[in-house]
Motif scaffolding. Structure first.
Motif, PDB file in Angstrom:
ATOM      1  N   ASP A 124      -4.940 -42.717  -5.771  1.00  0.00           N
ATOM      2  CA  ASP A 124      -3.990 -41.645  -6.090  1.00  0.00           C
ATOM      3  C   ASP A 124      -2.561 -42.044  -5.721  1.00  0.00           C
ATOM      4  O   ASP A 124      -1.623 -41.794  -6.480  1.00  0.00           O
ATOM      5  CB  ASP A 124      -4.369 -40.346  -5.364  1.00  0.00           C
ATOM      6  N   ALA A 125      -2.396 -42.666  -4.557  1.00  0.00           N
ATOM      7  CA  ALA A 125      -1.063 -43.100  -4.132  1.00  0.00           C
ATOM      8  C   ALA A 125      -0.512 -44.160  -5.087  1.00  0.00           C
ATOM      9  O   ALA A 125       0.666 -44.134  -5.442  1.00  0.00           O
ATOM     10  CB  ALA A 125      -1.117 -43.646  -2.710  1.00  0.00           C
ATOM     11  N   HIS A 126      -1.373 -45.073  -5.503  1.00  0.00           N
ATOM     12  CA  HIS A 126      -0.944 -46.106  -6.454  1.00  0.00           C
ATOM     13  C   HIS A 126      -0.508 -45.480  -7.785  1.00  0.00           C
ATOM     14  O   HIS A 126       0.501 -45.874  -8.363  1.00  0.00           O
ATOM     15  CB  HIS A 126      -2.077 -47.107  -6.689  1.00  0.00           C
ATOM     16  N   ARG A 127      -1.242 -44.502  -8.255  1.00  0.00           N
ATOM     17  CA  ARG A 127      -0.874 -43.837  -9.511  1.00  0.00           C
ATOM     18  C   ARG A 127       0.471 -43.128  -9.382  1.00  0.00           C
ATOM     19  O   ARG A 127       1.281 -43.160 -10.307  1.00  0.00           O
ATOM     20  CB  ARG A 127      -1.961 -42.840  -9.913  1.00  0.00           C
ATOM     21  N   ARG A 128       0.699 -42.489  -8.242  1.00  0.00           N
ATOM     22  CA  ARG A 128       1.990 -41.815  -8.039  1.00  0.00           C
ATOM     23  C   ARG A 128       3.127 -42.830  -8.013  1.00  0.00           C
ATOM     24  O   ARG A 128       4.183 -42.611  -8.604  1.00  0.00           O
ATOM     25  CB  ARG A 128       1.981 -41.007  -6.745  1.00  0.00           C
ATOM     26  N   ARG A 129       2.921 -43.948  -7.300  1.00  0.00           N
ATOM     27  CA  ARG A 129       3.967 -44.979  -7.242  1.00  0.00           C
ATOM     28  C   ARG A 129       4.215 -45.597  -8.602  1.00  0.00           C
ATOM     29  O   ARG A 129       5.343 -45.849  -8.985  1.00  0.00           O
ATOM     30  CB  ARG A 129       3.566 -46.079  -6.246  1.00  0.00           C
ATOM     31  N   ARG A 130       3.143 -45.851  -9.344  1.00  0.00           N
ATOM     32  CA  ARG A 130       3.275 -46.478 -10.658  1.00  0.00           C
ATOM     33  C   ARG A 130       4.066 -45.574 -11.599  1.00  0.00           C
ATOM     34  O   ARG A 130       4.879 -46.046 -12.383  1.00  0.00           O
ATOM     35  CB  ARG A 130       1.905 -46.785 -11.240  1.00  0.00           C
ATOM     36  N   ALA A 131       3.860 -44.285 -11.494  1.00  0.00           N
ATOM     37  CA  ALA A 131       4.581 -43.351 -12.357  1.00  0.00           C
ATOM     38  C   ALA A 131       6.066 -43.313 -12.014  1.00  0.00           C
ATOM     39  O   ALA A 131       6.893 -43.029 -12.870  1.00  0.00           O
ATOM     40  CB  ALA A 131       3.988 -41.956 -12.230  1.00  0.00           C
ATOM     41  N   ALA A 132       6.397 -43.638 -10.753  1.00  0.00           N
ATOM     42  CA  ALA A 132       7.791 -43.550 -10.313  1.00  0.00           C
ATOM     43  C   ALA A 132       8.506 -44.893 -10.316  1.00  0.00           C
ATOM     44  O   ALA A 132       9.683 -44.952 -10.033  1.00  0.00           O
ATOM     45  CB  ALA A 132       7.845 -42.958  -8.907  1.00  0.00           C
ATOM     46  N   THR A 133       7.819 -45.984 -10.626  1.00  0.00           N
ATOM     47  CA  THR A 133       8.448 -47.294 -10.557  1.00  0.00           C
ATOM     48  C   THR A 133       8.807 -47.821 -11.942  1.00  0.00           C
ATOM     49  O   THR A 133       8.322 -47.340 -12.951  1.00  0.00           O
ATOM     50  CB  THR A 133       7.530 -48.318  -9.864  1.00  0.00           C
TER      51      THR A 133
END
Length: 193
Positions: A70-79
């Protein structure tokens, strides 16, 4: 027995393994500790809701993995894709902070001191690796790092006194050329030398 005591007894034998798994999943010690804490909280919530923990280690592994996904998905969406970020580093929100910190270091340290400090503290080079890269001895690296850290601690605590750069001494005031600050800024932004 209280629910917390029962929960603690159920997870205690597995805690070391789960901590190791969290270290494996994350990039840093701090992220790992955060992941472990969040995993324990969610595991306790599961225990509180269900009253039992079947296969606690498997459950905690699954919870930790899902939190990290979940954290990776959030970061990927913001990077921004790395190719795009390399093309436009000046538009990164952290660029000004990184550049400002490097310019401040350059005002107080020599280019060699700045380079050694960044290699040791940011890029985790060993003393021997730094000595090899900069063609000096390990004791010289240790001395320079100690002196650099001491200088930055003193400068960080003191308010600006209006002392001119010429009174600070030539060695300390020999700031890296602009391309050096640019090179280190890019290295810090990309994480690669």
């Amino acid at each position: 027995m209280k629910p917390w005591s029962e929960f603690e007894e159920a997870i205690k034998p597995h805690l070391r393994h789960v901590r190791t798994y969290c270290n494996y999943l994350t990039a840093s010690k701090w992220e790992s500790e955060d992941l472990l804490q969040e995993t324990l909280l969610r595991t306790f919530k599961h225990y509180r809701d269900n009253g039992i923990l079947n296969h606690p280690r498997s459950l905690m592994y699954k919870i930790a993995r899902n939190i990290q996904i979940d954290a990776h998905r959030r970061r990927r969406a913001a990077t921004v894709p790395i190719d795009e970020a390399l093309q436009l580093p000046h538009y990164d929100a952290n660029y000004a902070n990184v550049r400002g910190m490097l310019e401040w270091m350059a005002e107080h340290l020599s280019p060699r001191e700045t380079e050694m400090l960044l290699l040791a503290e940011v890029f985790d080079y060993s003393y021997q690796d730094i000595a090899d890269a900069l063609q000096c001895t390990v004791p010289a690296v240790k001395m320079v790092l100690h002196r650099s850290k001491s200088t930055l601690r003193k400068r960080g605590r003191q308010p600006e006194t209006g002392v001119s750069r010429s009174r600070m001494g030539k060695r300390r005031n020999a700031a890296p050329l602009p391309f050096t600050v640019d090179r280190w800024t890019t290295a810090l932004m990309t994480g690669e030398l």
